[in-house]
Design an enzyme around this catalytic site. Structure first.
Site, PDB file in Angstrom:
ATOM      1  N   SER A   1      32.576  32.176  42.271  1.00  0.00           N
ATOM      2  CA  SER A   1      32.172  33.401  42.966  1.00  0.00           C
ATOM      3  C   SER A   1      32.436  33.372  44.460  1.00  0.00           C
ATOM      4  O   SER A   1      32.688  34.422  45.054  1.00  0.00           O
ATOM      5  CB  SER A   1      30.693  33.685  42.714  1.00  0.00           C
ATOM      6  OG  SER A   1      29.901  32.609  43.154  1.00  0.00           O
TER       7      SER A   1
ATOM      8  N   HIS B   1      33.058  36.775  37.416  1.00  0.00           N
ATOM      9  CA  HIS B   1      34.109  37.340  38.292  1.00  0.00           C
ATOM     10  C   HIS B   1      35.477  37.382  37.609  1.00  0.00           C
ATOM     11  O   HIS B   1      36.485  37.668  38.263  1.00  0.00           O
ATOM     12  CB  HIS B   1      34.205  36.546  39.594  1.00  0.00           C
ATOM     13  CG  HIS B   1      32.962  36.648  40.407  1.00  0.00           C
ATOM     14  ND1 HIS B   1      32.736  37.664  41.303  1.00  0.00           N
ATOM     15  CD2 HIS B   1      31.842  35.889  40.410  1.00  0.00           C
ATOM     16  CE1 HIS B   1      31.544  37.513  41.847  1.00  0.00           C
ATOM     17  NE2 HIS B   1      30.974  36.443  41.319  1.00  0.00           N
TER      18      HIS B   1
ATOM     19  N   LYS C   1      29.694  43.555  38.072  1.00  0.00           N
ATOM     20  CA  LYS C   1      30.810  43.406  39.001  1.00  0.00           C
ATOM     21  C   LYS C   1      31.952  44.334  38.587  1.00  0.00           C
ATOM     22  O   LYS C   1      31.846  45.529  38.779  1.00  0.00           O
ATOM     23  CB  LYS C   1      31.154  41.936  39.129  1.00  0.00           C
ATOM     24  CG  LYS C   1      30.042  41.285  39.961  1.00  0.00           C
ATOM     25  CD  LYS C   1      29.790  39.852  39.798  1.00  0.00           C
ATOM     26  CE  LYS C   1      28.560  39.486  40.632  1.00  0.00           C
ATOM     27  NZ  LYS C   1      28.016  38.191  40.311  1.00  0.00           N
TER      28      LYS C   1
HETATM   29  C1  LIG Z   1      26.740  37.612  40.353  1.00  0.00           C
HETATM   30  C2  LIG Z   1      26.738  36.413  39.469  1.00  0.00           C
HETATM   31  C3  LIG Z   1      25.760  36.256  38.497  1.00  0.00           C
HETATM   32  C4  LIG Z   1      24.559  37.146  38.420  1.00  0.00           C
HETATM   33  O1  LIG Z   1      24.838  38.353  37.827  1.00  0.00           O
HETATM   34  P1  LIG Z   1      23.887  39.625  38.138  1.00  0.00           P
HETATM   35  O2  LIG Z   1      24.130  40.534  37.019  1.00  0.00           O
HETATM   36  O3  LIG Z   1      24.324  40.140  39.461  1.00  0.00           O
HETATM   37  O4  LIG Z   1      22.479  39.093  38.170  1.00  0.00           O
HETATM   38  C5  LIG Z   1      25.880  35.204  37.625  1.00  0.00           C
HETATM   39  N1  LIG Z   1      26.888  34.315  37.719  1.00  0.00           N
HETATM   40  C6  LIG Z   1      27.827  34.406  38.679  1.00  0.00           C
HETATM   41  C7  LIG Z   1      28.925  33.413  38.740  1.00  0.00           C
HETATM   42  C8  LIG Z   1      27.777  35.459  39.585  1.00  0.00           C
HETATM   43  O5  LIG Z   1      28.685  35.545  40.554  1.00  0.00           O
END
Ligand SMILES: *Cc1c(COP(=O)(O)O)cnc(C)c1O
Length: 395
Positions: free
Chosen positions: A181, A209, A240
């Site tokens: 991330s 991601h 995302k």
């Molecule tokens: C953003 C993220 C999460 C968390 O997801 P949300 O739905 O925003 O709580 C989990 N793992 C990774 C690698 C992330 O970047």
């Protein structure tokens, strides 16, 4: 209380690590307003520009009209409504897995899954750069933790060898991300799978991601490499590239049944609003369309265009580009400079400074994220602005 907390807050401030909220006065998008300042936004994870997509807003409105705003209960009581089942059906089909389970967020997913699968006596092995939710989930599980340096297969193998010797029949889980991330690079998934098979471990792969960005139907990097069916636990988020909210696990029917019974963040939390699940289902279904393929193509051409404009020599691996500067203050001042770096008539840029504890100390950075919604011109002017502020990158 307040006095003690205020002292600790001023310590954070002195080390350049205090955080403050910066509310937008516009919607999310390639341009945003902060107060009355308009900025070109290179900070969101809305890689395909779906967060403001009209057909998804329409799906939410329709679901609210039909189901109202609240689920009313947890999934196991009376909170499982048609949109939740539909979302899980679409997720399983998209990821070509037997079954899927939806959670309210990606964070809740990691906490629930690791807690349900690991406990005292088990061993969880993590990449050092794993997201906080994986670290927290592993810690909370009570399992013994082992961390390997980022993508270091030799160290991963030595942890596996140690774990196998210590617990000849014990449970070993490797948890890592397919696209990291804060670094935007990829894990060597094939090699990790070969190792986990050799040592009889399970793999949890977080594709937060990668989904929407990699793979033929945006099903992620494991799909792009044809490795999906060798991974026990697929997790990700719809928050995302899919432009909505909610986490998921895909895997076997048995895994999903186990999580339904044991994942505490699933069991003891009210089901996500039915409109959230309906939007998620619509976004997942859309991933298989020609329009989605075009949007993904546009994203990748924007990513390549930025690499060219910013004179980056490495091959792009994702929509995330870290520009590592080292110290917190250096990252903060670069981020501030970009906000005002507009040449005549141009807007400034919103590129966040990412600091400890999100990234290791001494690796503070600007994190640029690209979206299919960016114009070529915006990408070019960010490239120029970065050259103007001449970052002293430490790697
Ligand atoms: C953003 C993220 C999460 C968390 O997801 P949300 O739905 O925003 O709580 C989990 N793992 C990774 C690698 C992330 O970047």
């Amino acid at each position: 209380m307040n006095k003690q907390l205020a002292t600790s807050l001023s310590e954070l401030e002195e080390s350049g690590s205090k955080r403050v909220l910066r509310p937008l006065s516009s919607r999310q998008g390639p341009e945003v307003s902060v107060g009355d300042v308009r900025l070109q936004n290179f900070s969101s994870n809305d890689y395909l520009g779906l967060a403001t997509e009209p057909f998804l807003a329409e799906a939410a409105i329709t679901a609210i009209a039909q189901y109202g705003t609240g689920a009313g209960a947890s999934r196991l009581i009376s909170g499982t409504l048609a949109p939740h089942s539909e979302l899980e059906f679409e997720l399983a089909r998209w990821k070509q897995s037997e079954a899927a389970l939806a959670f309210s967020s990606g964070y809740a997913t990691a906490l629930g899954v690791l807690g349900a699968l690991a406990g005292a006596g088990d061993i969880v092995i993590l990449d050092k750069l794993c997201h906080a939710c994986i670290i927290d989930g592993a810690r909370l599980s009570g399992a013994t933790l082992r961390i390997f340096p980022h993508n270091n297969l030799d160290r991963l193998e030595s942890h596996l060898r140690w774990a196998r010797n210590k617990h000849p029949r014990g449970r070993i889980i490797i948890a890592t991300e397919s696209v990291f991330s804060m670094d935007g690079d990829c894990a060597p998934i094939r090699e990790i799978i070969e190792l986990k098979e050799r040592y009889g471990a399970w793999l949890l792969l977080d594709e937060a991601h990668a989904v929407g960005v990699h793979g033929e139907n945006g099903a992620g990097l494991s799909d792009a490499k044809g490795l999906s069916d060798r991974i026990e636990i697929h997790m990700g988020t719809l928050s995302k590239a899919l432009g909505c909210a909610g986490g998921y696990v895909c895997g076997s029917q048995t895994l999903v049944e186990w999580l339904t019974n044991k994942a505490r963040s699933f069991m003891f939390s009210t089901a996500p609003p039915p409109a959230q699940a309906a939007v998620g289902a619509a976004a997942v279904r859309w991933m298989g369309t020609e329009a989605a393929a075009q949007r993904r193509h546009l994203l990748w051409s924007n990513i390549r265009h930025f690499h060219m404009c910013a004179n980056l020599s490495h091959q792009p691996q994702s929509a995330i580009v870290p520009l590592i500067v080292g110290e917190n203050e250096a990252a903060l001042s670069a981020s501030e400079a970009l906000q005002t770096a507009s040449s005549a008539g141009d807007l400034g840029f919103w590129v966040p400074a990412i600091r400890y504890p999100t990234v290791p100390k001494g690796t503070a950075r600007l994190r640029v994220t690209l979206s299919a919604a960016h114009s070529q011109k915006a990408i070019e002017s960010l490239g120029c602005a970065l050259q103007r502020i001449s970052l002293n990158q430490s790697t």
